[in-house]
Every structure is written in structure tokens, then in C-alpha cells.
Design an enzyme around this catalytic site. Structure first.
Site, short mmCIF file in Angstrom:
data_model
loop_
_atom_site.label_atom_id
_atom_site.label_comp_id
_atom_site.label_asym_id
_atom_site.label_seq_id
_atom_site.Cartn_x
_atom_site.Cartn_y
_atom_site.Cartn_z
N SER A 61 74.93 75.02 32.10
CA SER A 61 74.13 75.96 32.90
C SER A 61 74.68 77.35 32.64
O SER A 61 75.77 77.69 33.12
CB SER A 61 74.27 75.65 34.39
OG SER A 61 73.88 74.33 34.67
N LYS A 102 66.87 76.31 35.75
CA LYS A 102 68.11 75.86 36.42
C LYS A 102 68.56 76.90 37.46
O LYS A 102 69.05 76.53 38.54
CB LYS A 102 69.20 75.65 35.37
CG LYS A 102 70.58 75.34 35.91
CD LYS A 102 70.68 73.97 36.56
CE LYS A 102 72.07 73.77 37.15
NZ LYS A 102 72.27 72.48 37.78
N LYS A 121 79.26 80.98 39.89
CA LYS A 121 78.85 81.33 38.52
C LYS A 121 77.33 81.32 38.40
O LYS A 121 76.71 82.25 37.88
CB LYS A 121 79.51 80.33 37.57
CG LYS A 121 79.13 80.41 36.12
CD LYS A 121 78.08 79.42 35.68
CE LYS A 121 78.37 77.97 35.92
NZ LYS A 121 77.37 77.05 35.39
#
Ligand code: NAD
Length: 294
Positions: free
Chosen positions: A95, A170, A238
Site C-alpha cells: 500500500s 486502497k 502511513k
């Protein structure tokens, strides 16, 4: 088929095991040697670098933490592009930021390496079961060529658009998950403080409109005080960083995501970065001095 796999963490290990179980030969590499050794006993073959993986395989999968790691592994010294042959396919299942996927794709193209981005949702349990939801960006012919391999690791694989579209999808997923955990934590603290058992609340509402996959997965963990990862708070920070940066680039404000980010940052500063992201509940527990427990 001979498949290269780089990044053997919480997700990478079970994904490799499923490829092995399906009869493929898997050449593996990770900077942490213990992660390689854990897979040798299952039949994986060790490589000494990402370059060595690429020299041996025409299909390479990466499952790394974030954009800088993917750039190092693919573009860096002893990296994939130093060893890859023309026609090789790279599936990046990490990701990362969508623009980073596009940057790596362009570098791959100059070497005749084809690439798709294919991040996943479902966490470690679905990685073990081989039922991950896979969201893909890239060219349709490459997607079709690797579809059967993706479906060894996933329960679904959907081509969402051009390169980077998988990671954009995502990011949307991660925004929804973070806000859903925060909403669940806030609501369950309310009921706990008001004197209603959280398990009763869960059983009463999980089948209604407020029910969610997040609620089903995380409420049992929160009420048991189990914050073992799973998906770590630091990894979710993140993802929200990538979401906020992407949102700013495309002109899409993310005020609720920014709030969830500050909750996660507070937990990180408090030493909880390696906890599961359902540790968002701890933020409310610290505010009230009350635990959400059964
Ligand atoms: P992890 O930290 O457990 O594993 C990452 C692995 O990459 C580690 O073993 C690390 O040593 C390795 N690595 C880092 N730099 C490297 C390099 N230069 N060369 C070779 N190996 C290197 O992370 P994870 O939980 O497996 O997550 C991987 C990706 O999947 C992340 O992008 C994460 O956001 C995503 N993801 C995780 C989950 C989850 O529940 N854990 C769910 C969905 C998606």
C-alpha cells in the site's frame, strides 16, 4: 511457475505460503533474514537480494511497507530493475502513494518491465485464508495475464483503472476503516460510560445499519483488551499521510481523516505505534480513564 516474492512480513509470509501450496516455486528475499528462514521450511528458495530474485523470475511480487521501500527495492542498488529481463511482470502489492506507483511504473517501462499496483485489504487473517480483496491499477492485458496468480492470494481482484488506481482505491479503503474504528471506539465508550455492557451493545446493533466488517473484527478485540497487530497504528498513519497528500494534490479535502490522523499520532507519541489500529479505542480510554471491556 517460478515466482519472486520480496517483503516477507505479516502479510508477505502467508501470501508466499499460499503460492507454495498452489504448487508454484517461490524465490524469496527480505532484509530480515529470520523472515526468509521462516519460509525455507515451507519450501521457498532463498535469494541474496532483490536483484537476484529478478534474475531468476519473470514474475515478481513485492509486499513492502511504503513508497520509499518499493523505490529502493525496484529502482535502487541491487534492486529488481538491475536484474529483470525484458517482459518481466512486477506486481506491487504494497500500500503506497499512487504517484509513487506511477513513478516506479515509468522507470520499469524504460527497461521493458511491465507493472501493476495491486494493494490488498483484509489483513493477516485473509492473507492466511487466501481471501484478500485485491484492488488493481494498470494495463488490462497484464491484469488478465496474472489474474489466476492474484486469485491464489485473494477472494477478489478488481481492475480499478490505470497504474496507481489500485492504491487510490486502497487509500479510500483506509480512510473508511480509520473513521469506522474511531466511530466504533467513540460510540462504545459512550455506552460503557453510560453503564451498558459493550458486548450487549455489539450484539444488539451488529445486524443493523451501524454494523460493519470493522465492527465485527475489532469490537471483540477491544472488549478483550487485545491490541496485538494485525494492522499496526504506524502503518495506518502511513496510509492516512498518503491519503491526505493525495487529497491535497487532487483538490479533495479530508477533514475527518485529518482528525483521525491526530488521534493516531497521539497514540504513536504515547508508544502505541506497534499496536493494532483498533488501539484507537485506547485514545478514548485515556481521555476518560475507563476501559471498554466485556
Ligand atoms: P511488515 O512490516 O510486517 O512487512 C514488511 C516487510 O518488508 C518486512 O519483513 C521488512 O523487513 C521488509 N522490507 C522492508 N524494506 C525492505 C527492503 N529494502 N528489501 C527487502 N525487504 C524489505 O508489513 P505488513 O503488515 O506485511 O504490510 C506490508 C504492506 O501491506 C504494507 O504496505 C501494508 O500497509 C499493507 N497491508 C497490511 C495489512 C496488515 O493487516 N498487516 C493489511 C493490508 C495491507
Amino acid at each position: 511457475m517460478k515466482i519472486g516474492f520480496i517483503g516477507l512480513g505479516i502479510m508477505g509470509k502467508p501470501m508466499v505460503r499460499n503460492l507454495l501450496k498452489a504448487g508454484h516455486e517461490v524465490i524469496v528475499y527480505d532484509v530480515i533474514n529470520a523472515n526468509i528462514k521462516a519460509l525455507i521450511t515451507d519450501g521457498a528458495i532463498e535469494a541474496g537480494s532483490s536483484r537476484e530474485v529478478a534474475e531468476q523470475c519473470n514474475l515478481i511480487i513485492t509486499m513492502l511497507p511504503n513508497s520509499p521501500h518499493v523505490k529502493t527495492v525496484v529502482l535502487g542498488e541491487n534492486g529488481v530493475l538491475e536484474g529483470a529481463k525484458e517482459g518481466t511482470i512486477l506486481i506491487d502489492m504494497s500500500s503506497i502513494a499512487p504517484y509513487a506507483s506511477q513513478e516506479v511504473y515509468k522507470a520499469c517501462k524504460t527497461k521493458g518491465v511491465r507493472m501493476i499496483d495491486a494493494p490488498v485489504s483484509g489483513g493477516e487473517p485473509k492473507a492466511i485464508d487466501g481471501t484478500l480483496s485485491i484492488m488493481v491499477g494498470g494495463e488490462e492485458d497484464v491484469f488478465n495475464e496474472v489474474y489466476d496468480i492474484l486469485m491464489i492470494m485473494g477472494g477478489s481482484a478488481v481492475l480499478c483503472g490505470d497504474i496507481g488506481a489500485g492504491n487510490t482505491t486502497k487509500l479510500a479503503n483506509q480512510v473508511i476503516v480509520a473513521l469506522n474504528i474511531a466511530a466504533v471506539s467513540e460510540a462504545f465508550m459512550l455506552s460503557t460510560k453510560a453503564g451498558v455492557n459493550p458486548l450487549k451493545v455489539f450484539n444488539a446493533i451488529k445486524g443493523g445499519l451501524a454494523g460493519s466488517t470493522v465492527m465485527n473484527a475489532k469490537v471483540p478485540m477491544i472488549t478483550e483488551g487485545n491490541f496485538n497487530p494485525g494492522f499496526k497504528i504506524d502503518l495506518h498513519i502511513k496510509d492516512l499521510n498518503n491519503a491526505i497528500e493525495t487529497g491535497h494534490n487532487v483538490g479533495s479535502p479530508l477533514p475527518l481523516t485529518a482528525l483521525a490522523m491526530e488521534i493516531l499520532q497521539t497514540l504513536h507519541a504515547d508508544g502505541c505505534g506497534q499496536d493494532d489500529h483498533c488501539g484507537i479505542a485506547k485514545y478514548y480510554e485515556k481521555l476518560t480513564g475507563t476501559e471498554i471491556r466485556k
